[in-house]
Design an enzyme around this catalytic site. Sequence first.
Site, PDB file in Angstrom:
ATOM      1  N   SER A   1       0.666  -1.097  -0.129  1.00  0.00           N
ATOM      2  CA  SER A   1       0.032   0.112  -0.109  1.00  0.00           C
ATOM      3  C   SER A   1       0.837   1.310   0.012  1.00  0.00           C
ATOM      4  O   SER A   1       1.670   1.419  -0.930  1.00  0.00           O
ATOM      5  CB  SER A   1      -0.953  -0.237   1.383  1.00  0.00           C
ATOM      6  OG  SER A   1      -1.935   0.888   1.178  1.00  0.00           O
TER       7      SER A   1
ATOM      8  N   ASP B   1     -10.120  -4.478  -4.580  1.00  0.00           N
ATOM      9  CA  ASP B   1      -9.286  -3.434  -3.572  1.00  0.00           C
ATOM     10  C   ASP B   1     -10.295  -2.285  -3.303  1.00  0.00           C
ATOM     11  O   ASP B   1     -10.591  -1.619  -4.334  1.00  0.00           O
ATOM     12  CB  ASP B   1      -7.810  -3.137  -3.894  1.00  0.00           C
ATOM     13  CG  ASP B   1      -7.160  -2.686  -2.955  1.00  0.00           C
ATOM     14  OD1 ASP B   1      -7.686  -1.927  -2.019  1.00  0.00           O
ATOM     15  OD2 ASP B   1      -5.653  -2.865  -2.745  1.00  0.00           O
TER      16      ASP B   1
ATOM     17  N   HIS C   1      -7.972  -5.031  -0.012  1.00  0.00           N
ATOM     18  CA  HIS C   1      -6.698  -4.357   0.341  1.00  0.00           C
ATOM     19  C   HIS C   1      -6.095  -5.316   1.407  1.00  0.00           C
ATOM     20  O   HIS C   1      -6.085  -4.778   2.554  1.00  0.00           O
ATOM     21  CB  HIS C   1      -7.061  -2.933   0.873  1.00  0.00           C
ATOM     22  CG  HIS C   1      -5.892  -2.166   0.842  1.00  0.00           C
ATOM     23  ND1 HIS C   1      -5.151  -1.860  -0.356  1.00  0.00           N
ATOM     24  CD2 HIS C   1      -5.298  -1.443   1.716  1.00  0.00           C
ATOM     25  CE1 HIS C   1      -4.093  -0.901  -0.059  1.00  0.00           C
ATOM     26  NE2 HIS C   1      -4.283  -0.837   1.390  1.00  0.00           N
TER      27      HIS C   1
END
Length: 223
Positions: free
Chosen positions: A116, A170, A202
Site C-alpha cells: 500500500s 481492493d 486491500h
Amino acid sequence: MSLSTVIVNARKAHTASVIFIHGLGDSGYGWKPVAEMLSPHLPHVKFVLPNAPEQPVTLNGGFRMPSWYDIRSLNKIASDEDEAGMNASMVKINQVIRAELDTGIPAERIVLGGFSQGGAMTLYTGLQTEYRLGGLVVLSGYLPVRERLMNRATDMSKRIPIFQGHGKIDEVVLYEYGQMTQEVLKKSGYNVEFNSYDYMGHSSSGEEIDDLKDFLQKSVPEN
C-alpha cells in the site's frame, strides 16, 4: 534519526536481504508473520522490516499514526500528494539499504518492497536509486507523483525487475491504480510482473505470497 526495524534473520549464511515497507498505520511487526512464512523457502535471506515514524495524517482527521507521508484523500490518491514527506522517508529508507550494503550484501542481492503506502514508497525510492537492486515488490500499491517521478527515474532503475500484486476488489487503493502503475512502468521500459487476484481486497493472500516467494527465489536465489 534512523528508522527502527524488525528483523527476521537468515536461517543459513546471510547472502541476500529483503527490506519490506509496511502500510499506513501499521508497523514492521505487521509483516513479520509473512517474513517468517517465507523464511524457510529463502533460508539465506534476512528480512528487514522498518517502522514508520508517527505523524499527523489528514485522511484520518489529523490523528497521529505511523505513516511514511501524509495522505490527504483516497479520491485524489495520485494527485494531491505529500512529496516532501516522501522525500524525507526516501532518505531514511536509503539509510536502511546502505546499512545492508555495509554488511557486505551487494546491491543486486537486496530487494526493496512494500504494501500500500509502503508500495508507493518502494517505487518512489526504487525508481530514483543509483543502485542496481535485485528487485522491487509492490503489493496493493501505486505510482506516486507519477509524471515528476518518471522524469527523475534513473537509467539504473530500469534494470531492476518489479513484482506487482493487486486485488481486483481492493476498496482502498483501487485496482485501476495498480493497472495504471504497471502500464506506465512498462511504457517506460520497466520489466514488470503484474499479478492480479480475483477475490482479494486491500490485503494479501496465500496465492500472492506464493507468487512473491517464486519471484524472490528467482531474483535473489540461494548461492
